[in-house]
Design a protein around this motif. Structure first.
Motif, PDB file in Angstrom:
ATOM      1  N   GLU A 151       0.849  -1.176  -0.129  1.00 41.39           N
ATOM      2  CA  GLU A 151       0.051  -0.152  -0.012  1.00 41.39           C
ATOM      3  C   GLU A 151       0.876   1.233  -0.028  1.00 41.39           C
ATOM      4  N   ILE A 152       1.915   1.341   0.900  1.00 39.42           N
ATOM      5  CA  ILE A 152       2.827   2.487   0.905  1.00 39.42           C
ATOM      6  C   ILE A 152       3.750   2.663  -0.400  1.00 39.42           C
ATOM      7  N   ALA A 153       4.001   1.381  -1.098  1.00 45.01           N
ATOM      8  CA  ALA A 153       4.723   1.535  -2.130  1.00 45.01           C
ATOM      9  C   ALA A 153       3.865   2.331  -3.315  1.00 45.01           C
ATOM     10  N   ASN A 154       2.705   1.752  -3.291  1.00 49.30           N
ATOM     11  CA  ASN A 154       1.727   2.126  -4.297  1.00 49.30           C
ATOM     12  C   ASN A 154       1.415   3.581  -4.102  1.00 49.30           C
ATOM     13  N   LEU A 155       1.318   4.036  -2.678  1.00 47.02           N
ATOM     14  CA  LEU A 155       0.884   5.532  -2.669  1.00 47.02           C
ATOM     15  C   LEU A 155       2.168   6.257  -3.024  1.00 47.02           C
ATOM     16  N   ARG A 156       3.445   6.009  -2.687  1.00 41.71           N
ATOM     17  CA  ARG A 156       4.575   6.757  -2.968  1.00 41.71           C
ATOM     18  C   ARG A 156       4.623   6.799  -4.280  1.00 41.71           C
ATOM     19  N   ALA A 157       4.417   5.824  -5.173  1.00 44.83           N
ATOM     20  CA  ALA A 157       4.617   5.795  -6.717  1.00 44.83           C
ATOM     21  C   ALA A 157       3.536   6.764  -7.220  1.00 44.83           C
ATOM     22  N   ALA A 158       2.372   6.755  -6.665  1.00 45.00           N
ATOM     23  CA  ALA A 158       1.481   7.628  -7.329  1.00 45.00           C
ATOM     24  C   ALA A 158       1.321   9.048  -7.023  1.00 45.00           C
ATOM     25  N   VAL A 159       2.082   9.426  -5.724  1.00 41.13           N
ATOM     26  CA  VAL A 159       2.565  10.839  -5.352  1.00 41.13           C
ATOM     27  C   VAL A 159       3.622  11.283  -6.220  1.00 41.13           C
ATOM     28  N   THR A 160       4.555  10.418  -6.616  1.00 38.37           N
ATOM     29  CA  THR A 160       5.582  10.828  -7.748  1.00 38.37           C
ATOM     30  C   THR A 160       4.965  11.088  -9.126  1.00 38.37           C
ATOM     31  N   THR A 161       4.030  10.299  -9.535  1.00 40.10           N
ATOM     32  CA  THR A 161       3.406  10.710 -10.778  1.00 40.10           C
ATOM     33  C   THR A 161       2.517  11.704 -10.925  1.00 40.10           C
ATOM     34  N   MET A 162       1.942  12.176  -9.484  1.00 40.89           N
ATOM     35  CA  MET A 162       1.143  13.360  -9.718  1.00 40.89           C
ATOM     36  C   MET A 162       1.759  14.491  -9.498  1.00 40.89           C
ATOM     37  N   LYS A 163       3.176  14.615  -8.944  1.00 41.66           N
ATOM     38  CA  LYS A 163       4.118  15.469  -8.620  1.00 41.66           C
ATOM     39  C   LYS A 163       3.612  16.412  -7.554  1.00 41.66           C
ATOM     40  N   VAL A 164       3.078  15.798  -6.452  1.00 42.36           N
ATOM     41  CA  VAL A 164       2.468  16.621  -5.251  1.00 42.36           C
ATOM     42  C   VAL A 164       3.411  16.236  -4.016  1.00 42.36           C
ATOM     43  N   GLY A 165       4.418  15.720  -4.262  1.00 41.26           N
ATOM     44  CA  GLY A 165       5.195  15.380  -2.846  1.00 41.26           C
ATOM     45  C   GLY A 165       5.639  16.607  -1.939  1.00 41.26           C
ATOM     46  N   LYS A 166       5.959  17.769  -2.630  1.00 38.08           N
ATOM     47  CA  LYS A 166       6.334  19.002  -1.949  1.00 38.08           C
ATOM     48  C   LYS A 166       5.122  19.827  -1.784  1.00 38.08           C
ATOM     49  N   LEU A 167       3.940  19.320  -2.154  1.00 34.39           N
ATOM     50  CA  LEU A 167       2.629  20.361  -1.975  1.00 34.39           C
ATOM     51  C   LEU A 167       1.893  19.983  -0.897  1.00 34.39           C
ATOM     52  N   SER A 168       1.118  20.679  -0.274  1.00 31.75           N
ATOM     53  CA  SER A 168       0.108  20.614   0.680  1.00 31.75           C
ATOM     54  C   SER A 168      -0.948  19.461   0.167  1.00 31.75           C
ATOM     55  N   VAL A 169      -1.497  18.524   1.070  1.00 25.22           N
ATOM     56  CA  VAL A 169      -2.487  17.778   0.744  1.00 25.22           C
ATOM     57  C   VAL A 169      -3.577  18.293  -0.016  1.00 25.22           C
ATOM     58  N   SER A 170      -3.881  19.680   0.438  1.00 26.71           N
ATOM     59  CA  SER A 170      -5.132  20.268  -0.131  1.00 26.71           C
ATOM     60  C   SER A 170      -5.146  20.440  -1.610  1.00 26.71           C
ATOM     61  N   ALA A 171      -3.585  20.374  -2.091  1.00 29.91           N
ATOM     62  CA  ALA A 171      -3.549  20.830  -3.465  1.00 29.91           C
ATOM     63  C   ALA A 171      -3.950  19.614  -4.352  1.00 29.91           C
ATOM     64  N   GLY A 173      -6.302  17.465  -6.146  1.00 30.81           N
ATOM     65  CA  GLY A 173      -7.604  17.581  -6.761  1.00 30.81           C
ATOM     66  C   GLY A 173      -7.760  16.713  -8.174  1.00 30.81           C
ATOM     67  N   GLY A 174      -8.835  17.119  -8.790  1.00 26.49           N
ATOM     68  CA  GLY A 174      -9.240  16.251  -9.875  1.00 26.49           C
ATOM     69  C   GLY A 174      -8.153  16.326 -10.940  1.00 26.49           C
ATOM     70  N   ARG A 175      -7.358  17.426 -11.203  1.00 27.38           N
ATOM     71  CA  ARG A 175      -6.350  17.436 -12.011  1.00 27.38           C
ATOM     72  C   ARG A 175      -5.332  16.516 -11.655  1.00 27.38           C
ATOM     73  N   GLU A 176      -4.852  16.559 -10.511  1.00 27.10           N
ATOM     74  CA  GLU A 176      -3.884  15.429 -10.021  1.00 27.10           C
ATOM     75  C   GLU A 176      -4.245  14.207 -10.286  1.00 27.10           C
ATOM     76  N   LEU A 177      -5.577  13.752 -10.067  1.00 26.31           N
ATOM     77  CA  LEU A 177      -5.943  12.448  -9.933  1.00 26.31           C
ATOM     78  C   LEU A 177      -6.167  12.009 -11.434  1.00 26.31           C
ATOM     79  N   ARG A 178      -6.722  13.046 -12.344  1.00 28.56           N
ATOM     80  CA  ARG A 178      -6.700  12.756 -13.704  1.00 28.56           C
ATOM     81  C   ARG A 178      -5.326  12.289 -14.076  1.00 28.56           C
ATOM     82  N   ALA A 179      -4.287  13.142 -13.632  1.00 22.95           N
ATOM     83  CA  ALA A 179      -3.082  12.655 -14.404  1.00 22.95           C
ATOM     84  C   ALA A 179      -2.475  11.462 -13.953  1.00 22.95           C
ATOM     85  N   LEU A 180      -2.711  10.844 -12.905  1.00 23.61           N
ATOM     86  CA  LEU A 180      -2.414   9.595 -12.226  1.00 23.61           C
ATOM     87  C   LEU A 180      -3.127   8.560 -13.126  1.00 23.61           C
ATOM     88  N   LEU A 181      -4.611   8.901 -13.538  1.00 19.05           N
ATOM     89  CA  LEU A 181      -5.279   7.647 -14.392  1.00 19.05           C
ATOM     90  C   LEU A 181      -4.640   7.851 -15.497  1.00 19.05           C
TER      91      LEU A 181
END
Length: 447
Positions: A151-171, A173-181
């Motif tokens: 679970e954590i490995a998949n989460l970290r990979a998704a965070v890397t794909t969405m490029k949100v690691g350095k951002l607030s979790v409130s950032a 949104g739909g655009r980042e999730l669409r980028a992942l999919l």
């Protein structure tokens, strides 16, 4: 301290001259003639832009106008005179509209502090610590370690794909999730795993009141990854024997490529034993009775969370005995440690690539070995219930529902007989005589 107040149209020259006039016992205030309420405040150690205003309306308690308010909007280093006037105009506009600029500033500062504390990378680390304590989504008990690491490995990979690691979790949104999919569109199983991991992480963030709502819930169902069709591919004993020999060839031809004896033995163990690759990777000497040929898996290491007793074929026992002797006969420790790091093997793709190249065989997956085991045994008369028990399935037709509740027999003698049959068939194929059945293997110490 002496306080001096002056008026002037503030320019860069005014600021420079005011800085030269500073002294330890002087507080100089220069009020701007161009923007009412704006002033440059010069203290012994610094300068700042300050805006003064009087809130609208009357104080209901005193019946008088409220007292003057003051707010610092920057310094000459951050705001030029023109920028300071623009900032002052915004403050006065907010006050004229009935707002409270001071309260708004405090709210913004508090939000910025919360955002800094809610950086995604840091929250993922916090979530990794909290996850083992969270209840299972279905059923009772705690989450198994294998699920947590995946679970954590998949989460970290998704965070890397969405490029949100350095951002607030409130950032997120739909655009980042669409980028992942979109990035994982060609790998539906991976997309489903990573989207699910992100959604469960954001559920935790919502529980912690870091975000008001999980944004994954706003993704239309038509856009969410769908359940991947169950795979049905399996290998014949001839193909398994081909991969068995390929493991030896890959080691011999390695020449520094990284495919060593531990990778050879790991691959052959998975061919011989119907376990999951993660279970084999975490195999510990403390869980083995090599003499009796029994592997006792604790529930914390199995996918179902149920303890599992598995008889071992002679092909696997030969591997284990050789490794045990070479390791100095330890009582505990990993059976297949990574050659460099000493941790559990995780380079499954690299090992498979080496086998593919050596065998000239592709299109298979590690999990196909388990399907091959039950398929071959079913063709040789082994009951499905026995095979399901050996795979440690919980939701299979023979072990789920009402039958699974009432039928608790482990059928150990039948499992051992099935494993002997499997050992005979696979050994015959490895030795190049798949159409014959080798002599029955004797399992020392078994009932």
């Amino acid at each position: 301290m002496e306080r001096v107040s002056e008026t002037a149209r503030i320019t860069k020259a005014t600021i420079d001259a005011a800085w030269r006039r500073r002294r330890p016992d002087l507080r100089l205030t220069i009020r701007d003639t161009e923007c009412r309420g704006l002033a440059l405040v010069v203290n012994p150690t610094g300068m700042a832009w300050a805006i003064s205003w009087r809130p609208r309306g009357m104080d209901p308690k005193t019946g008088r106008r409220p007292a003057m308010r003051e707010l610092v909007v920057g310094t000459p280093a951050t705001h030029s005179p023109e920028q300071a006037r623009a900032a002052a105009g915004k403050v006065k506009g907010d006050a004229k509209a009935g707002g409270d600029p001071s309260s708004n500033r405090r709210t913004a500062i508090e939000k910025a502090a919360r955002d800094r504390a809610a950086i995604v990378e840091q929250l993922v680390d916090d979530y990794a610590e909290a996850l083992p304590l969270r209840p299972k989504l279905r059923g009772k008990g705690s989450l198994r370690p294998g699920f947590i690491s995946d679970e954590i490995a998949n989460l970290r990979a998704a965070v890397t794909t969405m490029k949100v690691g350095k951002l607030s979790v409130s950032a997120i949104g739909g655009r980042e999730l669409r980028a992942l999919l979109t990035a994982e569109a060609k790998r539906p199983a991976t997309a489903r795993q990573r989207f699910g991991a992100v959604s469960r992480f954001l559920d935790w963030c919502q529980d912690e009141e870091l975000i008001p709502l999980n944004p994954c819930l706003t993704v239309p169902k038509s856009r969410r990854p769908r359940t991947v069709d169950a795979r049905s591919h399996h290998l014949s004993v001839i193909q398994l024997a081909q991969l068995w020999h390929a493991a030896g060839k890959a080691e011999a031809d390695a020449e520094g490529s990284g495919f060593g004896p531990v990778h050879r033995d790991f691959a052959r163990f998975l061919i011989a034993v119907p376990c999951r690759r993660g279970e084999a990777a975490s195999l510990d000497w403390a869980h083995l009775n090599v003499t009796a040929g029994i592997w006792n898996l604790p529930g914390k290491l199995t996918k179902t969370g149920d303890p599992h007793r598995l008889p071992l074929p002679s092909l696997a026992l030969d591997i284990l005995k050789e490794r045990h002797a070479a390791a100095g006969c330890p009582a505990a420790g990993l059976v297949f440690p990574s050659p460099r790091a000493g941790r559990a093997i995780s380079t499954f793709s690299d090992i498979k690539t080496g086998l593919d190249k050596a065998a000239g065989l592709s299109g298979w997956r590690w999990h196909d070995f388990r399907r091959s085991f039950v398929t071959v045994l079913a063709e040789h008369g082994v009951a499905e219930a026995v095979a399901d028990a050996m795979l440690n399935h919980r939701q299979a037709a023979t072990r789920g529902g009402v039958l699974g509740v009432y039928q608790q027999a482990r059928r150990v003698p039948e499992q051992e007989a099935a494993m002997r049959r499997w050992d005979e068939l696979l050994t015959a194929a490895i030795k190049g005589r798949p159409d014959t059945v080798s002599a029955v293997v004797s399992f020392t110490g078994r009932r």
